[in-house]
Structures are given as C-alpha cells and as structure tokens.
Design a protein around this motif. Structure first.
Motif, PDB file in Angstrom:
ATOM      1  N   PRO A  93     -10.057  -1.979   8.570  1.00  0.00           N
ATOM      2  CA  PRO A  93      -9.391  -0.252   8.385  1.00  0.00           C
ATOM      3  C   PRO A  93      -8.098  -0.291   7.823  1.00  0.00           C
ATOM      4  O   PRO A  93      -7.260  -1.243   7.580  1.00  0.00           O
ATOM      5  CB  PRO A  93      -9.219   0.558   9.359  1.00  0.00           C
ATOM      6  N   MET A  94      -7.680   0.491   7.120  1.00  0.00           N
ATOM      7  CA  MET A  94      -6.983   0.892   6.049  1.00  0.00           C
ATOM      8  C   MET A  94      -5.375   1.422   6.847  1.00  0.00           C
ATOM      9  O   MET A  94      -6.200   2.208   8.016  1.00  0.00           O
ATOM     10  CB  MET A  94      -7.133   1.491   4.839  1.00  0.00           C
ATOM     11  N   VAL A  95      -4.759   0.962   7.095  1.00  0.00           N
ATOM     12  CA  VAL A  95      -3.346   0.750   7.631  1.00  0.00           C
ATOM     13  C   VAL A  95      -2.384   2.219   6.906  1.00  0.00           C
ATOM     14  O   VAL A  95      -1.627   1.096   6.030  1.00  0.00           O
ATOM     15  CB  VAL A  95      -2.566   0.405   8.201  1.00  0.00           C
ATOM     16  N   LEU A  96      -2.411   3.548   7.083  1.00  0.00           N
ATOM     17  CA  LEU A  96      -1.413   3.851   5.298  1.00  0.00           C
ATOM     18  C   LEU A  96      -0.150   4.610   6.113  1.00  0.00           C
ATOM     19  O   LEU A  96      -0.506   4.946   7.111  1.00  0.00           O
ATOM     20  CB  LEU A  96      -2.479   5.166   5.478  1.00  0.00           C
ATOM     21  N   PRO A  97       0.346   4.355   5.700  1.00  0.00           N
ATOM     22  CA  PRO A  97       2.217   5.150   6.141  1.00  0.00           C
ATOM     23  C   PRO A  97       1.869   6.228   6.163  1.00  0.00           C
ATOM     24  O   PRO A  97       1.001   6.909   5.088  1.00  0.00           O
ATOM     25  CB  PRO A  97       2.885   4.488   5.272  1.00  0.00           C
ATOM     26  N   GLU A  98       2.891   7.546   6.906  1.00  0.00           N
ATOM     27  CA  GLU A  98       2.906   8.929   7.093  1.00  0.00           C
ATOM     28  C   GLU A  98       3.580   9.572   5.371  1.00  0.00           C
ATOM     29  O   GLU A  98       4.374   9.124   4.784  1.00  0.00           O
ATOM     30  CB  GLU A  98       3.328   9.912   8.072  1.00  0.00           C
ATOM     31  N   PRO A 132       5.614   5.878   1.210  1.00  0.00           N
ATOM     32  CA  PRO A 132       6.663   4.984   0.794  1.00  0.00           C
ATOM     33  C   PRO A 132       5.274   3.302   0.533  1.00  0.00           C
ATOM     34  O   PRO A 132       4.515   3.918   1.358  1.00  0.00           O
ATOM     35  CB  PRO A 132       7.585   4.557   2.165  1.00  0.00           C
ATOM     36  N   ARG A 133       5.867   2.383   0.289  1.00  0.00           N
ATOM     37  CA  ARG A 133       5.025   2.150   0.174  1.00  0.00           C
ATOM     38  C   ARG A 133       5.365   0.719   1.112  1.00  0.00           C
ATOM     39  O   ARG A 133       6.321   0.056   1.103  1.00  0.00           O
ATOM     40  CB  ARG A 133       5.128   0.106  -1.378  1.00  0.00           C
ATOM     41  N   GLN A 134       4.892   0.896   2.556  1.00  0.00           N
ATOM     42  CA  GLN A 134       4.985   0.019   3.957  1.00  0.00           C
ATOM     43  C   GLN A 134       3.800   0.059   4.496  1.00  0.00           C
ATOM     44  O   GLN A 134       3.257   1.296   5.123  1.00  0.00           O
ATOM     45  CB  GLN A 134       6.111   1.328   4.489  1.00  0.00           C
ATOM     46  N   ASN A 135       4.034  -0.997   4.900  1.00  0.00           N
ATOM     47  CA  ASN A 135       2.297  -1.741   5.607  1.00  0.00           C
ATOM     48  C   ASN A 135       2.732  -2.547   7.028  1.00  0.00           C
ATOM     49  O   ASN A 135       2.946  -3.559   5.354  1.00  0.00           O
ATOM     50  CB  ASN A 135       0.692  -1.479   4.796  1.00  0.00           C
ATOM     51  N   VAL A 177       0.742  -1.254   0.615  1.00  0.00           N
ATOM     52  CA  VAL A 177       0.633  -0.152   0.157  1.00  0.00           C
ATOM     53  C   VAL A 177       0.913   1.671   0.057  1.00  0.00           C
ATOM     54  O   VAL A 177       1.670   1.289   0.879  1.00  0.00           O
ATOM     55  CB  VAL A 177      -0.924  -0.067   1.035  1.00  0.00           C
ATOM     56  N   LYS A 178       0.476   2.306  -0.763  1.00  0.00           N
ATOM     57  CA  LYS A 178       1.473   3.655  -0.968  1.00  0.00           C
ATOM     58  C   LYS A 178      -0.036   4.530  -0.805  1.00  0.00           C
ATOM     59  O   LYS A 178      -0.129   4.684  -2.004  1.00  0.00           O
ATOM     60  CB  LYS A 178       2.498   3.296  -1.995  1.00  0.00           C
ATOM     61  N   PRO A 179       0.354   5.667  -0.286  1.00  0.00           N
ATOM     62  CA  PRO A 179      -0.521   6.979  -0.220  1.00  0.00           C
ATOM     63  C   PRO A 179       0.389   7.898  -1.190  1.00  0.00           C
ATOM     64  O   PRO A 179       1.058   8.064  -0.572  1.00  0.00           O
ATOM     65  CB  PRO A 179      -1.028   6.817   0.789  1.00  0.00           C
ATOM     66  N   THR A 180      -0.604   8.437  -1.593  1.00  0.00           N
ATOM     67  CA  THR A 180       0.019   9.950  -2.282  1.00  0.00           C
ATOM     68  C   THR A 180      -1.159  11.055  -2.564  1.00  0.00           C
ATOM     69  O   THR A 180      -2.381  10.868  -2.172  1.00  0.00           O
ATOM     70  CB  THR A 180      -0.011  10.041  -3.401  1.00  0.00           C
TER      71      THR A 180
END
Length: 479
Positions: free
Chosen positions: A120-125, A109-112, A88-91
């Motif tokens: 629930p979705m767990v998103l990195p900072e 980062p793509r890190q989860n 998972v990677k957020p922008t």
C-alpha cells in the motif's frame, strides 16, 4: 509519516482557525489512478478512503486550515521498484460547496517511510487554507489527487473520482462580530491578531542565443611573372612568339591550419544539469568535447561519464536516446546539435544509464578562437506509442571543454574542391556553408575541356595599334 504541510492561502489575511477535533467521518469513493506513461502500466481502479477535518464552526472573515488524511490510496506501489524514504509527495483538490464555491489546493510534504513494491502507498497528510467570505454551511468534498515520486525519475500517478465523492466535512459559518480590516490584521472583540502573508518566489528564465553568423573568407590570388595563384590553385601560361603553354591546376587536399593538425582533444569538465519531470531532479556528469578537422568543418564527439542517470523504467534496446546542444562562444556563437545512438541493450528499472558518444558537425561562422561548452542535454524515451522527452538544462557556470582557432584555416582548400574567392560556412547544427566568388567545381570549369578553352582564351594575342596585349580572364576571376 508525519503531516507537516505546505499551505496554499486562498483569499486575504484573517484569523487562522486550525482544524480541531470537529466531527468528521471517514469517507470512501471509487477512483481511477493512471500511472505515468513511462511505466507502461495500465490504469488502476480502486477505492480511496479519506478523512477530512476542518473547524465545525467559524465566522465570516476567518481563514481556516483544512487537513486531508489519506487513509487508503486507490492504488498500491506496483511490483516494479521499492520506493525510498521521503520520495513521495501528494497534492490534491477539495471542492467547496454550499454557501461558498470554488476549490482548495491541498499539498503534503515529501515525507514517507520506505514503501516496498506491491504494498500500500503511505501518503502524508495534505493541508490547505480557505478564507470564509459568506455565512452559511460550507461543504468540503475530496476530488482528484496526484502522487509524485521523485526517484529514480520524477513521475506522477494521477487519481480522479469515478463518481461524485461524498462530502468530507462541513463548516457552519456565522456573521462575524467584529470589524475586519484588509491591512493584514483582523480586530474582533478587542483582540488583534496579525495576519501572515506568504510571499512567492519568482525564478528567472534563461535566454540562449541560437543564431550563428555565416561569413565567407576571401583569399586573393597573387600574380607574379605570368603566374596566378588563386585560393590554393595555380594556373599560369607563358606566351612566346604567339605560342601559349597552359599551366597545371592542382586541386584537392587540405592545407593550412595548425601545421596540418586535424585532431583536437577537449578537456573533461564537470557539469550539473537540472531536469524537468519526469526526469530526475538533477544530473551531475563529466563531459568531454573532442573535434576532428575535415576541411573547413569539425566533426565533434561528445562523451559523458558512465552512469549519468538511473533507468526510469524497464527499457528495451533502442528505447532511450540522448542529444546535446553544444554551446559555441568566443569568436563565434550559436549551438551545434550532437546526437547519440539508442541504447544497444535492454535496461532494468534503476539500472545505471551509460550514454553512447554523441556526434555532430560544426562549421565555423567566424574566424578566431571559438569555444565549445556543454549545453542542454535532452533524453528521449520511447515505449510503444508513448514518447517522453526529458530536457536537462545546464545549471550554473560551466567551463569550455575545447577551444578551436578557426583563423588558422585561412588559405586552405575546403573539402578537396578548388574555389576562388574562398568559402563561407555556418556553425549551427551542421548547416552547409555557401561559397564566395566563382567556384570552378560548381560552374563546370573544372573539367579538362573547360580548362583548355580558358587556356586558349588566356593565350589569345590582341593587336591594337601595333601593341601586343594578352587577355587573361583569371585576373577578372580573381577580382
């Protein structure tokens, strides 16, 4: 999930001020998230909770780091598939207001950790950088964000505010006390801190030829003892004392070329493909190209190994279809499109996909040894009214699976028809070739009445000055 991010630099170099323990409060805003079309899921309306941190104070010329922590995403991982670790990677985007305007691109980062379905979705900072150019209070407000999942296919869930979100953080910017230079170094109060410039990377595209030269092959006739052979057709007449006997015409069938060989098996070659979203990042497969000669053309069959990819979603029968642009090299050039039938049975998300054999027609455009190699693989997915095309380019060098010596076909009859002057063909996507010279099958001279008429003319005796001449139109046709 840890929060090491990739920062996007906005503006020139300056003093980098990291987000410290400046006062920041968690904010909430109504959000609509749109799942990827391939999932077949409807939009989800929920609440996003975000904590934005940035320095409370800074000076003009400073470059500050901003951190976006998603306390709660507006949508959960749907009840479809468990998400693997580090997929998972957020922008996202922060809106800049107050004494400054613009946006800050945020990226995580793509890190989860593993995320089970229906949880629930767990998103990195996410982190980003902002260059401060004006004194005053600068506000930072969360805006839209995207959640990318890399497996089993690269898919995006796009989330956007349904109403204006509240300000997430405020930076008080004052005039700088030192002198700022643009050479990458900022001097303030006698202390010099070197700026850092992050270079971009340019990836070169590839150009592929798509033109196939169409050429005709002319086979001359041979005249001997009153008999003329033209392109595999024998026509002859014997004149005795004014009487004419017309010869027989033989047409049809395929002759010449590798001692009558019609089947040409290819060898299995390894191919790596790089796919565009929403496809998988990469596909590795074994590919074999076989050919069967039918007159002047070759019927190609392309086979791939089992389990080329995982199904991107629950797919009904007939939803997935593959095609490939076979690359032609050597004595010929261009591409030949081969297409396979849709999936015959339904697929669950994550099921291995076995692509059916793909078929197409290659008509050589030049004589000599032509090589056939795997080319771009395209996967079409149709779900209701949604149609998604996933192109997968060949990555790196690949061996030819098959080599055909098209020069061995010279003198053969093409497609069972009799043609003087030979016939030309093109080798691109089954395009029809033209014919050279006069084709009896096209002019109507292949019927019995026309042949008898030509034989009568061939036997006409012309008396000029006591000499006897036989007028034979076949020689003119041969030329």
């Amino acid at each position: 999930m840890s929060a090491a991010g990739i920062a996007l630099v906005l503006g020139g170099a300056g003093i980098l001020i990291s987000a410290g323990p400046a006062g920041a409060a968690e904010i909430s805003y109504a959000t609509e998230c749109v799942p990827p079309p391939i999932s077949g899921l409807p939009p989800v309306q929920g609440t996003t909770k975000v904590l934005v941190t940035a320095p409370a104070e800074a000076k003009v010329g400073d470059e500050v780091e901003i951190v976006w922590k998603t306390v709660q995403a507006a949508s959960k991982n749907p009840d479809v598939l468990d998400l693997e670790k580090d997929t998972v990677k957020p922008t996202g985007v922060l809106t800049v207001g107050g004494a400054a305007t613009g946006t800050v691109a945020m990226e995580g980062p793509r890190q989860n950790p593993p995320i089970p379905k229906n949880s629930p979705m767990v998103l990195p900072e996410m982190r980003g950088k902002l260059k401060l150019t004006r004194a005053g209070e600068v506000t930072l407000t969360p805006d839209k964000y995207t959640i990318n999942v890399s497996k089993p296919l690269s898919t995006d869930t796009k989330c956007a505010p349904r109403a204006a979100a509240p300000v997430g953080a405020t930076i008080k910017v004052t005039e700088g006390g030192g002198t700022t230079t643009t050479g990458g170094t900022t001097t303030s109060g006698g202390t010099t801190t070197g700026g850092t410039t992050t270079g971009g990377t340019t990836t070169g595209g590839s150009t592929k030829g798509g033109t196939t030269t169409t050429g005709g092959t002319t086979t001359g006739g041979t005249t001997k003892g009153g008999t003329t052979t033209t392109g595999g057709t024998t026509s002859g007449g014997t004149t005795t004392g004014g009487a004419t006997t017309s010869g027989a015409t033989t047409s049809g069938g395929t002759s010449g070329g590798s001692g009558g060989q019609t089947s040409f098996p290819g060898k299995e070659v390894s191919v790596s493909f790089s796919c565009q979203a929403p496809g998988p990042a990469a596909i590795s497969s074994k590919v074999t190209i076989d050919a069967r000669r039918d007159g002047g053309r070759y019927e190609l069959t392309v086979k791939t190994a089992k389990g080329v990819m995982d199904s991107p979603a629950p797919l009904p029968a007939g939803a997935l279809k593959a095609s490939m642009a076979v690359k032609v090299g050597g004595a010929d050039n261009g591409t030949v499109t081969v297409t396979g039938p849709p999936n015959a049975t339904a697929l669950n998300m994550g099921d291995p996909v076995n692509l059916p054999d793909m078929r197409g027609t290659y008509r050589p455009g030049a004589t000599g040894k032509a090589t056939l190699s795997p080319g771009t693989l395209t996967i079409d997915v149709t779900l209701g009214s949604s149609k998604i095309q996933i192109p997968c380019q060949v990555k790196g060098a690949v061996q030819a699976s098959l080599t055909l010596d098209t020069s061995k076909q010279e003198g053969g009859v093409t497609g069972g028809s009799t043609a003087s002057g030979g016939s030309g063909a093109s080798g691109s996507s089954g395009a029809s070739g033209g014919s050279g010279g006069d084709d009896l099958a096209h002019t109507g001279a292949g019927d019995d009445g026309a042949l008898r008429a030509l034989a009568l003319v061939a036997g006409t005796v012309i008396l000029l000055g006591g000499a006897v001449f036989t007028f034979t139109p076949w020689a003119r046709l041969r030329r």
